[in-house]
Scaffold this motif. Structure first.
Motif, mmCIF file in Angstrom:
data_model
loop_
_atom_site.group_PDB
_atom_site.id
_atom_site.type_symbol
_atom_site.label_atom_id
_atom_site.label_comp_id
_atom_site.label_asym_id
_atom_site.label_seq_id
_atom_site.Cartn_x
_atom_site.Cartn_y
_atom_site.Cartn_z
ATOM 1 N N LYS A 37 10.189 19.568 33.999
ATOM 2 C CA LYS A 37 8.911 19.369 34.675
ATOM 3 C C LYS A 37 8.904 20.034 36.050
ATOM 4 C CE LYS A 37 5.695 15.715 36.121
ATOM 5 N NZ LYS A 37 5.466 14.235 36.167
ATOM 6 N N ALA A 38 9.980 19.838 36.816
ATOM 7 C CA ALA A 38 10.056 20.426 38.155
ATOM 8 C C ALA A 38 10.133 21.949 38.089
ATOM 9 C CB ALA A 38 11.276 19.861 38.890
ATOM 10 N N ALA A 39 10.881 22.473 37.107
ATOM 11 C CA ALA A 39 11.060 23.918 36.992
ATOM 12 C C ALA A 39 9.789 24.612 36.507
ATOM 13 C CB ALA A 39 12.212 24.225 36.045
ATOM 14 N N SER A 40 9.104 24.006 35.540
ATOM 15 C CA SER A 40 7.903 24.641 34.980
ATOM 16 C C SER A 40 6.799 24.772 36.016
ATOM 17 C CB SER A 40 7.397 23.853 33.770
ATOM 18 O OG SER A 40 7.023 22.535 34.146
ATOM 19 N N ALA A 41 6.783 23.869 36.998
ATOM 20 C CA ALA A 41 5.771 23.947 38.055
ATOM 21 C C ALA A 41 5.926 25.209 38.891
ATOM 22 C CB ALA A 41 5.855 22.711 38.950
ATOM 23 N N LEU A 42 7.127 25.799 38.856
ATOM 24 C CA LEU A 42 7.397 27.020 39.620
ATOM 25 C C LEU A 42 7.717 28.200 38.698
ATOM 26 C CD1 LEU A 42 9.537 25.352 42.407
ATOM 27 C CD2 LEU A 42 7.244 26.273 42.666
ATOM 28 N N ASN A 43 7.272 28.088 37.439
ATOM 29 C CA ASN A 43 7.443 29.161 36.452
ATOM 30 C C ASN A 43 8.911 29.503 36.185
ATOM 31 O OD1 ASN A 43 4.631 29.601 36.018
ATOM 32 N ND2 ASN A 43 4.537 30.711 37.961
ATOM 33 N N ILE A 44 9.758 28.500 36.239
ATOM 34 C CA ILE A 44 11.166 28.665 35.884
ATOM 35 C C ILE A 44 11.395 27.961 34.553
ATOM 36 C CG2 ILE A 44 13.550 28.157 36.515
ATOM 37 C CD1 ILE A 44 12.603 28.171 39.452
ATOM 38 N N ARG A 45 11.924 28.681 33.595
ATOM 39 C CA ARG A 45 12.089 28.127 32.255
ATOM 40 C C ARG A 45 13.492 27.545 32.068
ATOM 41 N NH1 ARG A 45 11.526 31.460 26.524
ATOM 42 N NH2 ARG A 45 11.920 29.677 25.143
ATOM 43 N N VAL A 46 13.561 26.402 31.402
ATOM 44 C CA VAL A 46 14.856 25.827 31.004
ATOM 45 C C VAL A 46 15.095 26.240 29.559
ATOM 46 C CG1 VAL A 46 16.221 23.733 30.695
ATOM 47 C CG2 VAL A 46 14.575 23.874 32.581
ATOM 48 N N HIS A 47 16.002 27.194 29.355
ATOM 49 C CA HIS A 47 16.259 27.718 28.012
ATOM 50 C C HIS A 47 16.940 26.696 27.110
ATOM 51 C CE1 HIS A 47 14.715 31.677 28.144
ATOM 52 N NE2 HIS A 47 15.615 32.198 28.952
ATOM 53 N N ASP A 48 17.886 25.963 27.672
ATOM 54 C CA ASP A 48 18.646 25.021 26.847
ATOM 55 C C ASP A 48 19.436 24.090 27.759
ATOM 56 O OD1 ASP A 48 19.715 23.736 24.636
ATOM 57 O OD2 ASP A 48 20.480 25.568 23.699
ATOM 58 N N HIS A 49 19.890 23.008 27.188
ATOM 59 C CA HIS A 49 20.836 22.115 27.849
ATOM 60 C C HIS A 49 21.972 21.905 26.862
ATOM 61 C CE1 HIS A 49 21.603 18.139 30.266
ATOM 62 N NE2 HIS A 49 22.699 18.823 30.038
ATOM 63 N N LEU A 50 23.156 22.351 27.236
ATOM 64 C CA LEU A 50 24.333 22.236 26.381
ATOM 65 C C LEU A 50 25.200 21.072 26.830
ATOM 66 C CD1 LEU A 50 25.342 26.016 26.281
ATOM 67 C CD2 LEU A 50 24.010 24.762 24.572
ATOM 68 N N VAL A 51 25.627 20.262 25.883
ATOM 69 C CA VAL A 51 26.566 19.178 26.170
ATOM 70 C C VAL A 51 27.880 19.533 25.484
ATOM 71 C CG1 VAL A 51 26.999 16.706 26.102
ATOM 72 C CG2 VAL A 51 24.639 17.547 26.169
ATOM 73 N N ILE A 52 28.942 19.627 26.267
ATOM 74 C CA ILE A 52 30.237 20.083 25.765
ATOM 75 C C ILE A 52 31.152 18.895 25.493
ATOM 76 C CG2 ILE A 52 32.229 21.558 26.217
ATOM 77 C CD1 ILE A 52 29.567 23.070 26.050
ATOM 78 N N GLY A 53 31.616 18.782 24.238
ATOM 79 C CA GLY A 53 32.604 17.770 23.871
ATOM 80 C C GLY A 53 33.977 18.407 23.765
ATOM 81 N N HIS A 54 34.935 17.689 23.191
ATOM 82 C CA HIS A 54 36.291 18.223 23.105
ATOM 83 C C HIS A 54 36.369 19.439 22.186
ATOM 84 C CE1 HIS A 54 37.929 15.277 25.659
ATOM 85 N NE2 HIS A 54 38.047 14.293 24.797
ATOM 86 N N ASP A 55 35.770 19.331 21.006
ATOM 87 C CA ASP A 55 35.893 20.436 20.047
ATOM 88 C C ASP A 55 34.552 20.828 19.437
ATOM 89 O OD1 ASP A 55 35.485 18.191 18.549
ATOM 90 O OD2 ASP A 55 37.409 18.261 17.489
ATOM 91 N N ARG A 56 33.464 20.370 20.006
ATOM 92 C CA ARG A 56 32.133 20.752 19.546
ATOM 93 C C ARG A 56 31.137 20.578 20.682
ATOM 94 N NH1 ARG A 56 29.594 15.864 17.198
ATOM 95 N NH2 ARG A 56 31.008 14.115 17.556
ATOM 96 N N HIS A 57 29.918 21.039 20.456
ATOM 97 C CA HIS A 57 28.902 20.944 21.498
ATOM 98 C C HIS A 57 27.571 20.544 20.878
ATOM 99 C CE1 HIS A 57 27.769 24.869 19.882
ATOM 100 N NE2 HIS A 57 26.590 24.690 20.466
ATOM 101 N N ALA A 58 26.654 20.130 21.721
ATOM 102 C CA ALA A 58 25.279 19.824 21.300
ATOM 103 C C ALA A 58 24.315 20.665 22.110
ATOM 104 C CB ALA A 58 24.985 18.343 21.483
ATOM 105 N N SER A 59 23.292 21.166 21.448
ATOM 106 C CA SER A 59 22.258 21.979 22.090
ATOM 107 C C SER A 59 20.934 21.237 22.031
ATOM 108 C CB SER A 59 22.140 23.331 21.382
ATOM 109 O OG SER A 59 20.891 23.943 21.659
ATOM 110 N N PHE A 60 20.318 21.001 23.190
ATOM 111 C CA PHE A 60 19.027 20.334 23.220
ATOM 112 C C PHE A 60 17.997 21.130 22.420
ATOM 113 C CE2 PHE A 60 18.505 16.884 26.576
ATOM 114 C CZ PHE A 60 19.867 16.546 26.559
ATOM 115 N N LYS A 61 18.059 22.442 22.515
ATOM 116 C CA LYS A 61 17.094 23.293 21.813
ATOM 117 C C LYS A 61 17.254 23.149 20.298
ATOM 118 C CE LYS A 61 15.243 28.005 21.835
ATOM 119 N NZ LYS A 61 15.378 29.354 22.441
ATOM 120 N N THR A 62 18.497 23.196 19.836
ATOM 121 C CA THR A 62 18.753 23.057 18.401
ATOM 122 C C THR A 62 18.356 21.675 17.891
ATOM 123 O OG1 THR A 62 20.597 24.622 18.543
ATOM 124 C CG2 THR A 62 20.544 23.174 16.618
ATOM 125 N N LEU A 63 18.553 20.665 18.719
ATOM 126 C CA LEU A 63 18.214 19.286 18.334
ATOM 127 C C LEU A 63 16.719 18.984 18.449
ATOM 128 C CD1 LEU A 63 21.180 17.408 20.070
ATOM 129 C CD2 LEU A 63 20.872 17.783 17.613
#
Length: 233
Positions: free
Chosen positions: A204-230
């Motif tokens: 919300k804060a970034a979009s107000a200034l035309n800055i895009r959030v491409h993804d949010h990655l969460v890193i685990g021990h041997d795998r990761h989660a992608s907000f975009k993929t989810l």
């Protein structure tokens, strides 16, 4: 057998083992040695006159693997019998070098074409951290990674993040987009409700200034989660 003779034979055997291991590595590279042997090759530099195979195996057993040994904090490494401050420092130098190498493969390059390298870098830098880190990858208009910064260090399960500071830093760097990255020391990269809420605030804060959030990655021990993929972005 006299003590001096026994000591000399032991030293000769250790020297022979080192030369054979170095020769095997020179010929076949990393695929030609096991993890504990690769660790031996590093330990040779810090411990020049001792059989380091038992220590290498002890370290692998204590931390669970070669990457985990390199990522372990110095104070934890020095809890292992036979690991001096010099030995621990040698291991941390190798770890830092590996992270720098991974970082060099993604900085100043288009993120889309180097996504796998980017994930490898994030895992190398964060997967084995014992506390949460929140970092931001800053991209220009062509989606080239122009900066990579750790913004906050938290506890084992929480990192305070301030959307206004995130956006402010993006503006300072002239970034057009960002990728958020943080780790879960528990090993499970499943996003929490707090993760989702925080991400929404930054979007919300970034979009107000035309800055895009491409993804949010969460890193685990041997795998990761992608907000975009989810579907969370």
């Amino acid at each position: 057998m006299k003590p001096n003779t026994l000591q000399k034979d032991t030293q000769n055997h250790a020297a022979g083992h080192r030369e054979r291991l170095r020769a095997r590595f020179k010929k076949a590279g990393v695929d030609g040695v096991q993890d504990y042997e690769l660790l031996e090759l590093i330990l040779f530099r810090a411990i020049p006159r001792r059989d380091v195979k038992p220590l290498a195996k002890d370290l692998i057993a204590a931390f669970g693997g070669f990457p985990q040994v390199l990522a372990a904090p110095m104070e934890r490494l020095m809890e292992i019998k036979g690991v001096s401050e010099n030995v621990a420092q040698e291991l941390k130098i190798i770890h830092a070098s590996a992270i720098k190498l991974s970082q060099a493969r993604v900085l100043k390059r288009p993120v889309i074409s180097s996504w796998d390298a980017l994930l490898s870098y994030c895992r190398a830098a964060m997967a084995d951290e014992k506390t949460e880190l929140f970092r931001i990858l800053f991209l220009d208009k062509k989606n080239i990674l122009i900066a990579d910064e750790v913004q906050q260090r938290g506890t084992v399960d929480h990192t305070p993040v301030y959307p206004r500071e995130v956006v402010k830093r993006a503006l300072e760097l002239g970034a057009s987009a960002i990728i958020l990255v943080h780790n879960h020391p528990s090993g499970d990269p499943t996003p929490s409700k707090a993760d989702v809420d925080m991400t929404n605030q930054i979007v919300k804060a970034a979009s107000a200034l035309n800055i895009r959030v491409h993804d949010h990655l969460v890193i685990g021990h041997d795998r990761h989660a992608s907000f975009k993929t989810l579907g969370l972005l």
